[in-house]
Scaffold this motif. Structure first.
Motif, PDB file in Angstrom:
ATOM      1  N   ASP A  13      39.122  31.566  54.658  1.00 34.30           N
ATOM      2  CA  ASP A  13      39.235  32.082  53.295  1.00 34.30           C
ATOM      3  C   ASP A  13      39.458  30.965  52.288  1.00 34.30           C
ATOM      4  OD1 ASP A  13      38.912  34.635  54.243  1.00 34.30           O
ATOM      5  OD2 ASP A  13      41.067  35.008  54.432  1.00 34.30           O
ATOM      6  N   LEU A  33      37.386  30.114  48.915  1.00 32.09           N
ATOM      7  CA  LEU A  33      38.090  30.033  47.646  1.00 32.09           C
ATOM      8  C   LEU A  33      37.751  28.746  46.912  1.00 32.09           C
ATOM      9  CD1 LEU A  33      40.155  31.324  45.761  1.00 32.09           C
ATOM     10  CD2 LEU A  33      41.956  30.154  47.049  1.00 32.09           C
ATOM     11  N   CYS A  52      48.715  29.474  39.481  1.00 29.29           N
ATOM     12  CA  CYS A  52      48.521  30.877  39.107  1.00 29.29           C
ATOM     13  C   CYS A  52      49.150  31.155  37.744  1.00 29.29           C
ATOM     14  CB  CYS A  52      49.125  31.778  40.182  1.00 29.29           C
ATOM     15  SG  CYS A  52      48.750  33.522  39.953  1.00 29.29           S
ATOM     16  N   LEU A  79      41.021  34.202  41.293  1.00 27.61           N
ATOM     17  CA  LEU A  79      40.892  33.185  42.341  1.00 27.61           C
ATOM     18  C   LEU A  79      42.227  32.506  42.610  1.00 27.61           C
ATOM     19  CD1 LEU A  79      37.475  31.568  41.351  1.00 27.61           C
ATOM     20  CD2 LEU A  79      37.925  33.150  43.230  1.00 27.61           C
ATOM     21  N   ASP A 137      47.881  34.009  47.654  1.00 21.91           N
ATOM     22  CA  ASP A 137      48.038  34.876  48.825  1.00 21.91           C
ATOM     23  C   ASP A 137      47.700  34.127  50.119  1.00 21.91           C
ATOM     24  OD1 ASP A 137      48.736  36.882  47.090  1.00 21.91           O
ATOM     25  OD2 ASP A 137      46.714  37.745  47.013  1.00 21.91           O
ATOM     26  N   GLU A 157      45.145  33.837  42.181  1.00 25.18           N
ATOM     27  CA  GLU A 157      45.993  34.802  42.902  1.00 25.18           C
ATOM     28  C   GLU A 157      45.588  34.882  44.371  1.00 25.18           C
ATOM     29  OE1 GLU A 157      45.452  38.340  40.671  1.00 25.18           O
ATOM     30  OE2 GLU A 157      46.979  37.854  39.153  1.00 25.18           O
ATOM     31  N   ARG A 158      44.283  34.835  44.644  1.00 19.00           N
ATOM     32  CA  ARG A 158      43.841  34.810  46.039  1.00 19.00           C
ATOM     33  C   ARG A 158      44.319  33.547  46.734  1.00 19.00           C
ATOM     34  NH1 ARG A 158      37.563  35.435  45.949  1.00 19.00           N
ATOM     35  NH2 ARG A 158      37.934  34.636  48.083  1.00 19.00           N
ATOM     36  N   ASN A 159      44.264  32.425  46.025  1.00 14.23           N
ATOM     37  CA  ASN A 159      44.744  31.168  46.605  1.00 14.23           C
ATOM     38  C   ASN A 159      46.239  31.253  46.939  1.00 14.23           C
ATOM     39  OD1 ASN A 159      44.511  28.198  47.170  1.00 14.23           O
ATOM     40  ND2 ASN A 159      45.916  28.099  45.427  1.00 14.23           N
TER      41      ASN A 159
END
Length: 292
Positions: free
Chosen positions: A277, A281, A52, A23, A29, A25-27
């Motif tokens: 997104d 998240l 992260c 999560l 990105d 890492e998605r944040n």
């Protein structure tokens, strides 16, 4: 059992922290995309990078703790196997365990026995009774009291008179015990005697020793009562913590249901373009925190 559940908890923590790292890492990105679009500042991306990195360090610590917990569990299981092989200890496997021992503690699930135990309240008096019988400190205190009483009985023994019984049987030819034995032949004779002795001279010293033994008994009884009080306080404290944990579990379970429902709603809104997104998240992070 304690080592097993430590390994279970460590495995659960590793799984959740893995998801937390994904999560984060998605944040990161998402923040990179928003920075490219000019909707956020560079400082926001740096914050996402720090989160992260922190998630990665938390995962590393969790994995290390999991390895230590599994090693401790493996060591204890080996000791139990050795006890079974030697035929010593209480590791006979006769008592049912309140968990399913699996090859990977991360795959363990609560048995019906524990689920039923969590659904009802426990009996405080029964817990106190079992603890007083099973705790090593109370058993040691009871044994010390019994030893002091036996020692007192031994110290009181010399205060009583000593009774001795003697006897013998003689079968001989000729028998000197037989008066005026006319013909030489084997004759059996017997004798029986009783003696009673008492030494009054040592009574003062013996009474003093007896008083010292009585003082030892009173001391062991006081120590036993103190140990029992500590055990009762410990059981009551554990019971209060258990009941509070049940309340917290119920509260967190409702919070988790709300977080899961919120994540589901945000996912549907994301499909229709009504949410972004970043919203999904945040909902996933909220749900993960509730699980943790």
């Amino acid at each position: 059992q304690r080592a097993y559940w430590e390994a279970v908890r460590a495995s659960y923590n590793v799984n959740m922290l893995k998801e937390n790292l994904l999560l984060m890492e998605r944040n990161r990105d998402v923040m990179k995309q928003k920075l490219a679009q000019g909707t956020i500042l560079q400082a926001d991306l740096l914050t996402a990078d720090m989160r992260c990195d922190q998630a990665e360090m938390d995962l590393g610590d969790a994995v290390s703790f999991q390895e230590k917990a599994l090693f401790s569990l493996e060591t204890l299981l080996y000791s139990v196997d050795q006890m079974k092989t030697a035929g010593t200890g209480s590791a006979d496997g006769s008592a049912p365990l309140p968990f399913n021992l699996v090859s990977k503690p991360g795959d363990a699930v609560l048995t019906e026995q524990i689920k039923q135990a969590l659904s009802v309240d426990v009996d405080e008096s029964a817990l106190v009774h079992d603890a007083l019988l099973a705790r090593p400190e109370t058993r040691a205190a009871s044994l010390a009291t019994d030893m002091a009483r036996e020692s007192r009985n031994m110290a009181a023994a010399p205060l009583y008179p000593t009774l001795a019984v003697t006897g013998n049987y003689t079968y001989v030819n000729p028998n000197s015990r037989v008066a005026f034995q006319s013909e030489p032949e084997f004759v059996g004779t017997w004798s029986l005697g009783i003696s009673l002795s008492y030494e009054p001279g040592g009574i003062p010293a013996k009474l003093s020793d007896l008083d010292a033994r009585d003082a030892d008994i009173r001391k062991t009884l006081a120590d036993r009562e103190r140990q029992e009080e500590l055990v009762v306080q410990d059981v009551r404290g554990c019971l209060l913590s258990y009941r509070q944990a049940k309340k917290d579990m119920n509260l967190v379970s409702r919070m988790l249901d709300q977080a899961q429902e919120n994540e589901r709603v945000i996912s549907q809104r994301l499909k229709t373009g009504m949410a972004g997104d970043l919203d999904l998240l945040k909902a996933s992070i909220s749900r993960l925190r509730s699980e943790f």
